[in-house]
Design an enzyme around this catalytic site. Structure first.
Site, PDB file in Angstrom:
ATOM      1  CG  LEU A 197      -1.992  -1.098   1.386  1.00 42.79           C
ATOM      2  CD1 LEU A 197      -2.518  -0.836   2.842  1.00 42.79           C
ATOM      3  CD2 LEU A 197      -2.975  -0.878   0.025  1.00 42.79           C
ATOM      4  CG  ASP A 198       0.177   4.374  -2.743  1.00 47.71           C
ATOM      5  OD1 ASP A 198       0.849   3.601  -3.358  1.00 47.71           O
ATOM      6  OD2 ASP A 198      -0.418   5.070  -3.206  1.00 47.71           O
ATOM      7  CG  MET A 199       4.211   6.751   3.893  1.00 48.20           C
ATOM      8  SD  MET A 199       5.590   7.875   3.812  1.00 48.20           S
ATOM      9  CE  MET A 199       4.859   9.082   3.171  1.00 48.20           C
ATOM     10  CB  THR A 228      -2.893   3.827   1.150  1.00 49.70           C
ATOM     11  OG1 THR A 228      -2.905   4.765   0.123  1.00 49.70           O
ATOM     12  CG2 THR A 228      -4.158   3.024   1.104  1.00 49.70           C
TER      13      THR A 228
END
Length: 218
Positions: free
Chosen positions: A61-63, A65
């Protein structure tokens, strides 16, 4: 460059655990894997491996998110789970809060994506070189006071920053998005308002379909 100050570690939020896999709830602001530099070693996989040394990453997951992350326990399960992701047997749903009223209230975004190399890690739409990318969306609610919409998102492909770029391209960037939202939209939230809320996939050993939810923190 976005400063990295990981959230305080107050313990893992484990959503599912057995001898094959671990499903955890990642907090916003935490990297999935280590970044470059000593100041970017605190991350989700490091925190999980501190308690489960056999844990291995199968997706990220993106940082910014938050929400559901699945990890394998051991190399055999890493390969089995990776195959499930590659063959699109893993189904995911996210929720986001975006700028303005979204119309139509449901649809499908098909825009090919490509890394914007001079501006990494940004991604961009490219009809010439971009990779096929598809996102389904449905509006769940509209707030007239803030002129924002809450949307459910189903990524049918798994490109980097896919949901963020697709929503920006639709004219509805996610609140708190430091890469893709305008400054006025970005400052409407103290974090990226994007959460991995649900995942479903067949267990790699039993074939039983697992369906796991994570409560939305915004």
């Amino acid at each position: 460059m976005i400063d990295y100050t990981p959230p305080t570690h107050t313990g893992l939020r484990i959503l599912y655990l057995d001898k094959s896999l671990i499903v955890v709830d990642k907090p916003a602001g935490l990297l999935s894997v280590p970044g470059r530099g000593d100041d970017k070693q605190d991350c989700m996989i490091a925190r999980v491996q501190a308690e489960f040394p056999d844990a291995l990453i199968v997706h990220r997951l993106d940082m910014g998110t938050s929400g559901i992350m699945v990890m394998a326990r051991g190399k055999v399960m890493e390969r089995a789970l990776s195959i499930l992701f590659q063959t699109r047997q893993v189904h995911k749903r996210y929720e986001a809060v975006v700028a303005r009223q979204v119309s139509p209230t449901r649809g499908e975004i098909n825009l090919p994506l490509l890394t914007d190399w001079p501006n990494r890690p940004r991604q961009m739409v490219s009809f010439v070189l971009g990779k096929l990318s598809c996102t389904r969306y449905q509006v769940l609610a509209y707030d007239t006071a803030s002129d924002t919409s809450r949307v459910a998102l189903e990524p049918l492909t798994g490109r980097t920053h896919q949901l963020r770029v697709h929503l920006q391209a639709l004219g509805h960037p996610i609140l708190g998005d430091e890469l893709y939202a305008s400054p006025t939209v970005c400052i409407q939230a103290q974090r990226l308002l994007l959460h991995a809320v649900w995942i479903s996939f067949p267990h790699p050993l039993t074939g039983e379909v697992l369906s796991i939810n994570s409560p939305i923190p915004f």
